[in-house]
Design an enzyme around this catalytic site. Sequence first.
Site, PDB file in Angstrom:
ATOM      1  N   TYR A  25      21.722  24.377 -27.863  1.00 54.84           N
ATOM      2  CA  TYR A  25      22.869  25.134 -28.365  1.00 54.84           C
ATOM      3  C   TYR A  25      22.417  26.549 -28.723  1.00 54.84           C
ATOM      4  O   TYR A  25      22.709  27.070 -29.785  1.00 54.84           O
ATOM      5  CB  TYR A  25      23.488  24.404 -29.572  1.00 54.84           C
ATOM      6  CG  TYR A  25      24.901  24.800 -29.891  1.00 54.84           C
ATOM      7  CD1 TYR A  25      25.952  24.446 -29.044  1.00 54.84           C
ATOM      8  CD2 TYR A  25      25.203  25.525 -31.045  1.00 54.84           C
ATOM      9  CE1 TYR A  25      27.254  24.804 -29.330  1.00 54.84           C
ATOM     10  CE2 TYR A  25      26.510  25.889 -31.351  1.00 54.84           C
ATOM     11  CZ  TYR A  25      27.529  25.518 -30.491  1.00 54.84           C
ATOM     12  OH  TYR A  25      28.832  25.877 -30.788  1.00 54.84           O
ATOM     13  N   GLY A  26      21.644  27.142 -27.810  1.00 55.35           N
ATOM     14  CA  GLY A  26      21.170  28.511 -28.021  1.00 55.35           C
ATOM     15  C   GLY A  26      22.094  29.507 -27.344  1.00 55.35           C
ATOM     16  O   GLY A  26      23.315  29.314 -27.304  1.00 55.35           O
ATOM     17  N   SER A  27      21.493  30.544 -26.787  1.00 58.08           N
ATOM     18  CA  SER A  27      22.246  31.629 -26.167  1.00 58.08           C
ATOM     19  C   SER A  27      23.232  31.092 -25.118  1.00 58.08           C
ATOM     20  O   SER A  27      24.440  31.289 -25.224  1.00 58.08           O
ATOM     21  CB  SER A  27      21.254  32.610 -25.531  1.00 58.08           C
ATOM     22  OG  SER A  27      21.936  33.605 -24.807  1.00 58.08           O
ATOM     23  N   GLN A  28      22.737  30.385 -24.119  1.00 62.71           N
ATOM     24  CA  GLN A  28      23.624  29.853 -23.072  1.00 62.71           C
ATOM     25  C   GLN A  28      24.382  28.613 -23.556  1.00 62.71           C
ATOM     26  O   GLN A  28      25.568  28.445 -23.268  1.00 62.71           O
ATOM     27  CB  GLN A  28      22.813  29.490 -21.821  1.00 62.71           C
ATOM     28  CG  GLN A  28      22.286  30.694 -21.046  1.00 62.71           C
ATOM     29  CD  GLN A  28      23.386  31.528 -20.419  1.00 62.71           C
ATOM     30  OE1 GLN A  28      24.387  31.013 -19.937  1.00 62.71           O
ATOM     31  NE2 GLN A  28      23.208  32.834 -20.430  1.00 62.71           N
ATOM     32  N   SER A  53      20.937  23.744 -35.191  1.00 62.69           N
ATOM     33  CA  SER A  53      22.193  24.093 -34.512  1.00 62.69           C
ATOM     34  C   SER A  53      23.264  23.024 -34.675  1.00 62.69           C
ATOM     35  O   SER A  53      24.434  23.272 -34.385  1.00 62.69           O
ATOM     36  CB  SER A  53      21.954  24.284 -33.009  1.00 62.69           C
ATOM     37  OG  SER A  53      20.923  25.194 -32.775  1.00 62.69           O
ATOM     38  N   GLN A  86      11.550  22.340 -21.012  1.00 62.63           N
ATOM     39  CA  GLN A  86      12.409  21.422 -20.252  1.00 62.63           C
ATOM     40  C   GLN A  86      11.673  20.225 -19.657  1.00 62.63           C
ATOM     41  O   GLN A  86      12.173  19.102 -19.697  1.00 62.63           O
ATOM     42  CB  GLN A  86      13.137  22.193 -19.141  1.00 62.63           C
ATOM     43  CG  GLN A  86      14.189  23.165 -19.687  1.00 62.63           C
ATOM     44  CD  GLN A  86      14.930  23.909 -18.592  1.00 62.63           C
ATOM     45  OE1 GLN A  86      14.758  23.607 -17.411  1.00 62.63           O
ATOM     46  NE2 GLN A  86      15.741  24.873 -18.974  1.00 62.63           N
ATOM     47  N   HIS A 108      18.731  28.193 -14.524  1.00 60.32           N
ATOM     48  CA  HIS A 108      17.597  28.949 -13.967  1.00 60.32           C
ATOM     49  C   HIS A 108      16.745  27.943 -13.191  1.00 60.32           C
ATOM     50  O   HIS A 108      16.600  26.801 -13.612  1.00 60.32           O
ATOM     51  CB  HIS A 108      16.813  29.607 -15.103  1.00 60.32           C
ATOM     52  CG  HIS A 108      15.603  30.391 -14.659  1.00 60.32           C
ATOM     53  ND1 HIS A 108      15.603  31.205 -13.549  1.00 60.32           N
ATOM     54  CD2 HIS A 108      14.371  30.499 -15.196  1.00 60.32           C
ATOM     55  CE1 HIS A 108      14.407  31.772 -13.427  1.00 60.32           C
ATOM     56  NE2 HIS A 108      13.636  31.363 -14.405  1.00 60.32           N
ATOM     57  N   GLY A 134      24.140  34.704 -23.069  1.00 60.87           N
ATOM     58  CA  GLY A 134      25.151  33.750 -23.507  1.00 60.87           C
ATOM     59  C   GLY A 134      26.262  34.354 -24.344  1.00 60.87           C
ATOM     60  O   GLY A 134      27.424  33.982 -24.179  1.00 60.87           O
ATOM     61  N   GLU A 195      12.385  40.873 -13.543  1.00 59.45           N
ATOM     62  CA  GLU A 195      11.937  41.073 -14.931  1.00 59.45           C
ATOM     63  C   GLU A 195      10.497  41.578 -15.003  1.00 59.45           C
ATOM     64  O   GLU A 195      10.162  42.353 -15.886  1.00 59.45           O
ATOM     65  CB  GLU A 195      12.178  39.822 -15.788  1.00 59.45           C
ATOM     66  CG  GLU A 195      11.438  38.579 -15.378  1.00 59.45           C
ATOM     67  CD  GLU A 195      12.101  37.290 -15.894  1.00 59.45           C
ATOM     68  OE1 GLU A 195      13.302  37.295 -16.210  1.00 59.45           O
ATOM     69  OE2 GLU A 195      11.396  36.269 -15.982  1.00 59.45           O
TER      70      GLU A 195
HETATM   71  P1  NAD Z   1      17.645  29.557 -26.164  1.00 60.13           P
HETATM   72  O1  NAD Z   1      16.228  29.703 -26.555  1.00 60.13           O
HETATM   73  O2  NAD Z   1      18.637  30.560 -26.631  1.00 60.13           O
HETATM   74  O3  NAD Z   1      18.193  28.127 -26.626  1.00 60.13           O
HETATM   75  C1  NAD Z   1      17.494  26.973 -26.425  1.00 60.13           C
HETATM   76  C2  NAD Z   1      18.052  25.832 -27.234  1.00 60.13           C
HETATM   77  O4  NAD Z   1      17.185  24.696 -27.087  1.00 60.13           O
HETATM   78  C3  NAD Z   1      18.135  26.082 -28.732  1.00 60.13           C
HETATM   79  O5  NAD Z   1      19.287  25.408 -29.200  1.00 60.13           O
HETATM   80  C4  NAD Z   1      16.874  25.423 -29.278  1.00 60.13           C
HETATM   81  O6  NAD Z   1      17.011  25.044 -30.608  1.00 60.13           O
HETATM   82  C5  NAD Z   1      16.747  24.230 -28.361  1.00 60.13           C
HETATM   83  N1  NAD Z   1      15.363  23.740 -28.212  1.00 60.13           N
HETATM   84  C6  NAD Z   1      14.237  24.487 -28.178  1.00 60.13           C
HETATM   85  N2  NAD Z   1      13.151  23.709 -27.965  1.00 60.13           N
HETATM   86  C7  NAD Z   1      13.613  22.439 -27.879  1.00 60.13           C
HETATM   87  C8  NAD Z   1      12.987  21.175 -27.672  1.00 60.13           C
HETATM   88  N3  NAD Z   1      11.670  21.077 -27.505  1.00 60.13           N
HETATM   89  N4  NAD Z   1      13.782  20.076 -27.629  1.00 60.13           N
HETATM   90  C9  NAD Z   1      15.103  20.173 -27.778  1.00 60.13           C
HETATM   91  N5  NAD Z   1      15.757  21.344 -27.994  1.00 60.13           N
HETATM   92  C10 NAD Z   1      15.010  22.455 -28.025  1.00 60.13           C
HETATM   93  O7  NAD Z   1      17.659  29.434 -24.567  1.00 60.13           O
HETATM   94  P2  NAD Z   1      18.625  30.177 -23.521  1.00 60.13           P
HETATM   95  O8  NAD Z   1      18.246  31.615 -23.457  1.00 60.13           O
HETATM   96  O9  NAD Z   1      20.020  29.791 -23.767  1.00 60.13           O
HETATM   97  O10 NAD Z   1      18.099  29.546 -22.139  1.00 60.13           O
HETATM   98  C11 NAD Z   1      18.515  28.285 -21.678  1.00 60.13           C
HETATM   99  C12 NAD Z   1      18.454  28.290 -20.157  1.00 60.13           C
HETATM  100  O11 NAD Z   1      19.366  29.266 -19.667  1.00 60.13           O
HETATM  101  C13 NAD Z   1      17.099  28.650 -19.581  1.00 60.13           C
HETATM  102  O12 NAD Z   1      16.905  27.903 -18.412  1.00 60.13           O
HETATM  103  C14 NAD Z   1      17.256  30.130 -19.247  1.00 60.13           C
HETATM  104  O13 NAD Z   1      16.392  30.561 -18.202  1.00 60.13           O
HETATM  105  C15 NAD Z   1      18.688  30.148 -18.785  1.00 60.13           C
HETATM  106  N6  NAD Z   1      19.368  31.440 -18.840  1.00 60.13           N
HETATM  107  C16 NAD Z   1      19.322  32.194 -19.964  1.00 60.13           C
HETATM  108  C17 NAD Z   1      20.032  33.374 -20.023  1.00 60.13           C
HETATM  109  C18 NAD Z   1      20.054  34.229 -21.266  1.00 60.13           C
HETATM  110  O14 NAD Z   1      20.507  35.357 -21.183  1.00 60.13           O
HETATM  111  N7  NAD Z   1      19.623  33.790 -22.418  1.00 60.13           N
HETATM  112  C19 NAD Z   1      20.793  33.787 -18.915  1.00 60.13           C
HETATM  113  C20 NAD Z   1      20.853  32.967 -17.794  1.00 60.13           C
HETATM  114  C21 NAD Z   1      20.132  31.795 -17.774  1.00 60.13           C
HETATM  115 MG    MG Z   2      16.878  37.089 -15.212  1.00 56.14          MG
END
Ligand code: NAD
Ligand code: MG
Length: 341
Positions: A25-28, A53, A86, A108, A134, A195
């Site tokens: 429940y992070g950014s995405q 979260s 993951q 991703h 997100g 990147e």
């Molecule tokens: P994030 O770090 O914002 O959120 C991750 C979530 O996972 C959080 O809720 C965190 O508490 C939880 N978490 C962390 N470690 C954990 C564990 N060991 N077990 C269970 N939960 C755990 O991540 P994000 O940036 O949303 O990225 C998620 C996916 O989306 C990735 O594959 C990333 O490449 C992809 N993505 C991200 C963006 C972006 O702008 N942030 C854009 C496109 C794609």
């Molecule tokens: Mg990128």
Amino acid sequence: MARVYYDKDADLTLLEGKKVAILGYGSQGHAHALNLKESGVNVCVGLRDGSSSAAKASQAGLEVLSIADATKQSDIIMILLPDTEQAKVYKESIEPNLQPGNSIAFAHGFNILYEQIKPSADIDVWMIAPKGPGHLVRRTYEAGQAVPALVAVHQDATGNAHDIAMAYAKGIGSTRAGVLETTFKEETETDLFGEQAVLCGGVEELIKAGFETLVAAGYQPESAYFETLHEVKLIVDLIYEGGIEAMNYSVSTTAEYGGYTRGPRVITDATKAEMGKILGEIQSGEFAREWIEENNSGLENYKKLQKQTNDHQVEKVGKVLRDLMPFIGQGSKKVQDVSGG
Ligand code: NAD
Ligand code: MG
């Protein structure tokens, strides 16, 4: 011209009678979960025990379960955990709870392309990757708009993987803006290259080199900061809105001429050759191996490089100057992935 899909190309009713688990429940994660819910999709959130979260997600009206239970109860499992976490979570809590015909989804392609996660042949594996952070995926959805996305199918066990993926894309809103057909390989390799060579690595080093050159020549660090860091955003905004020509139209002809004649002396054939090598390391899997190994061995080098960067003079000067410009801070929420992958 690449294929791009819109609302009319996607059928949200394909998700009727299905349950979607959003893991993380992070950014995405928060954006996908809330957008799907408001699109009428039956969605739950899977979080690890004690997750901070959990309260936020329940307050937003979402069902919160453990990662194992969310996987067990759902037909589509979207993995929105940090890419470096993951594989371990997949082995321990996701894989044992999958049913044949389920979908495993990603935003991703890293873990699939570099075989950190190897789903069995009876599972659909696809990607819907919004091309933006997100909080924008959420904010634009609420405004009736969207962030564009990529779609890719890695494994089609049911024969329906692409249609299901497109229904999901419609649920998070992305078909309003356009969903571009790609592959896990293309998404991952271009994302990493962008990147490393341009967005994070390239821009950061360009800023530091320009700043260091001015300061070494005796100019005030504050002046150097404005000229080589602060104004980058103003220029990039112009390029983003109207391309390079529009940027050159807005700057002075002196800036334009100076850029045409001096820019190619900064970014040279040697720079381009090095970019080629960087791309080669991505394509061969050498970068992925290095980064996975770095994670497995405690991130010592990563932390050292992070400290070095944070201690740079441009950062110290920047902190002081930005505090004098409070309007800047408003947009500075942490964005983990500028290029959206
Ligand atoms: P994030 O770090 O914002 O959120 C991750 C979530 O996972 C959080 O809720 C965190 O508490 C939880 N978490 C962390 N470690 C954990 C564990 N060991 N077990 C269970 N939960 C755990 O991540 P994000 O940036 O949303 O990225 C998620 C996916 O989306 C990735 O594959 C990333 O490449 C992809 N993505 C991200 C963006 C972006 O702008 N942030 C854009 C496109 C794609
Ligand atoms: Mg990128």
